[in-house]
Design a protein around this motif. Structure first.
Motif, short mmCIF file in Angstrom:
data_model
loop_
_atom_site.label_atom_id
_atom_site.label_comp_id
_atom_site.label_asym_id
_atom_site.label_seq_id
_atom_site.Cartn_x
_atom_site.Cartn_y
_atom_site.Cartn_z
N GLU A 20 0.82 -1.22 0.00
CA GLU A 20 0.00 0.00 0.00
C GLU A 20 0.85 1.26 0.00
O GLU A 20 0.49 2.27 -0.61
N ARG A 21 1.98 1.23 0.69
CA ARG A 21 2.80 2.42 0.84
C ARG A 21 3.81 2.62 -0.29
O ARG A 21 4.35 3.72 -0.47
N LEU A 22 4.07 1.58 -1.09
CA LEU A 22 5.12 1.64 -2.10
C LEU A 22 5.01 2.85 -3.04
O LEU A 22 6.01 3.55 -3.25
N PRO A 23 3.85 3.15 -3.64
CA PRO A 23 3.80 4.29 -4.55
C PRO A 23 4.20 5.61 -3.89
O PRO A 23 4.91 6.42 -4.49
N ALA A 25 6.17 5.88 -1.23
CA ALA A 25 7.59 5.79 -0.88
C ALA A 25 8.48 6.11 -2.08
O ALA A 25 9.60 6.62 -1.91
N LEU A 26 8.02 5.80 -3.29
CA LEU A 26 8.82 6.00 -4.49
C LEU A 26 8.29 7.15 -5.36
O LEU A 26 8.64 7.24 -6.54
N GLU A 27 7.51 8.01 -4.76
CA GLU A 27 6.94 9.13 -5.51
C GLU A 27 8.05 9.98 -6.14
O GLU A 27 9.05 10.31 -5.49
N GLY A 28 7.89 10.30 -7.42
CA GLY A 28 8.87 11.13 -8.12
C GLY A 28 10.06 10.38 -8.67
O GLY A 28 10.95 10.98 -9.27
N VAL A 29 10.10 9.06 -8.45
CA VAL A 29 11.22 8.23 -8.90
C VAL A 29 10.80 7.43 -10.13
O VAL A 29 9.66 6.97 -10.22
N SER A 30 11.70 7.25 -11.07
CA SER A 30 11.42 6.44 -12.25
C SER A 30 11.73 4.97 -11.94
O SER A 30 12.89 4.63 -11.65
N ARG A 185 14.03 3.32 -1.55
CA ARG A 185 14.04 4.57 -2.32
C ARG A 185 15.48 5.04 -2.56
O ARG A 185 15.84 5.42 -3.68
N ALA A 186 16.29 4.99 -1.52
CA ALA A 186 17.68 5.41 -1.65
C ALA A 186 18.43 4.54 -2.66
O ALA A 186 19.24 5.03 -3.45
N ALA A 187 18.16 3.22 -2.62
CA ALA A 187 18.82 2.32 -3.56
C ALA A 187 18.41 2.62 -5.00
O ALA A 187 19.25 2.60 -5.92
N VAL A 188 17.13 2.88 -5.21
CA VAL A 188 16.65 3.19 -6.55
C VAL A 188 17.27 4.49 -7.06
O VAL A 188 17.52 4.64 -8.26
N LEU A 189 17.56 5.40 -6.14
CA LEU A 189 18.17 6.68 -6.51
C LEU A 189 19.69 6.62 -6.53
O LEU A 189 20.35 7.66 -6.66
N ASP A 190 20.26 5.42 -6.40
CA ASP A 190 21.71 5.23 -6.45
C ASP A 190 22.46 6.05 -5.40
O ASP A 190 23.49 6.67 -5.67
N ASP A 191 21.94 6.03 -4.19
CA ASP A 191 22.63 6.67 -3.08
C ASP A 191 24.04 6.06 -2.96
O ASP A 191 24.18 4.83 -2.89
N PRO A 192 25.09 6.89 -2.93
CA PRO A 192 26.46 6.36 -2.86
C PRO A 192 26.75 5.55 -1.61
O PRO A 192 27.73 4.81 -1.55
N TRP A 193 25.90 5.66 -0.58
CA TRP A 193 26.08 4.87 0.64
C TRP A 193 26.17 3.39 0.34
O TRP A 193 26.92 2.65 0.99
#
Length: 213
Positions: A20-23, A25-30, A185-193
């Motif tokens: 339910e929360r996924l959309p 959580a990933l709002e604005g991400v491709s 979300r951070a992983a999808v955005l390629d967070d350097p962490w």
């Protein structure tokens, strides 16, 4: 665009909450998602684990916790009248709508909400029949092909290191849990962490071995 494999079992309230929360959580991400039903019981057995509902104090806490999470996050949730229940009919029904082992978000939503809203008996035969009538089936849910696909999804998840649901696979990384959504979300955005030692070498340390004595 990043691709995510979302491993789920309808028996899991945490998988429902994450779904339910996924959309949001990933709002604005491709991104794109493939929803892959698996049998949580088989996953737990493979890893030698008990499910939360098999430990009485943990069962009670889990049911309180997931209802609190729904309340705190604005996600409607009601415990099924009986839980745990046998999720095989729901899993096979979902996969009968597909030909490749992945189900649509609409199918996942229809089944998740049937289980986790309303407080009814998830395994009731008449309720399952009504749920089936709301879905467009491509094959018989009881067919050998559907059963084989469920096993294949579960085996695939085991091979990728999945140990519970919800689990999200993105690139070569596996992220688990409702509370793992910010990390996803951070992983999808390629967070350097994720390129640092906190991710890469987290398990590279000795641990105390338990004795059976």
């Amino acid at each position: 665009m990043k691709h995510i494999d979302f491993y789920l079992d309808f028996i899991s309230p945490y998988a429902y909450l994450a779904f339910e929360r996924l959309p949001e959580a990933l709002e604005g991400v491709s991104y794109s998602v493939r929803y892959k039903p698996l049998l949580l019981g088989a996953l737990l057995k493979h890893h030698g684990q008990l499910g939360p509902a098999e430990v009485p104090p943990k069962r009670e806490w889990t049911y309180r916790h997931v209802q609190w999470l729904g309340h705190a996050n604005g996600i409607p949730i009601e415990m099924p009248a009986t839980h745990p229940y046998n999720p095989l009919p729901h899993l096979r029904l979902s996969l009968a709508t597909s030909t490749d082992g992945c189900i649509s978000r609409q199918v996942a939503e229809t089944i998740f909400r049937d289980v986790w809203r309303g407080g009814g008996e998830a395994g009731d035969a008449s309720r399952l029949a009504a749920l089936s009538a709301r879905l467009t089936l491509q094959s018989d849910p009881g067919s050998d092909a559907v059963k084989a696909q469920l096993k294949a999804n579960t085996d695939e998840a085991v091979a990728r290191g999945v140990f519970g649901v919800p689990a999200f696979a993105v690139d070569d990384r596996l992220i688990w849990g409702f509370d793992g959504l910010p990390m996803l979300r951070a992983a999808v955005l390629d967070d350097p962490w994720f390129e640092g030692p906190q991710w890469r070498t987290a398990g590279d340390r000795p641990g105390m071995l338990r004795s059976n004595r």
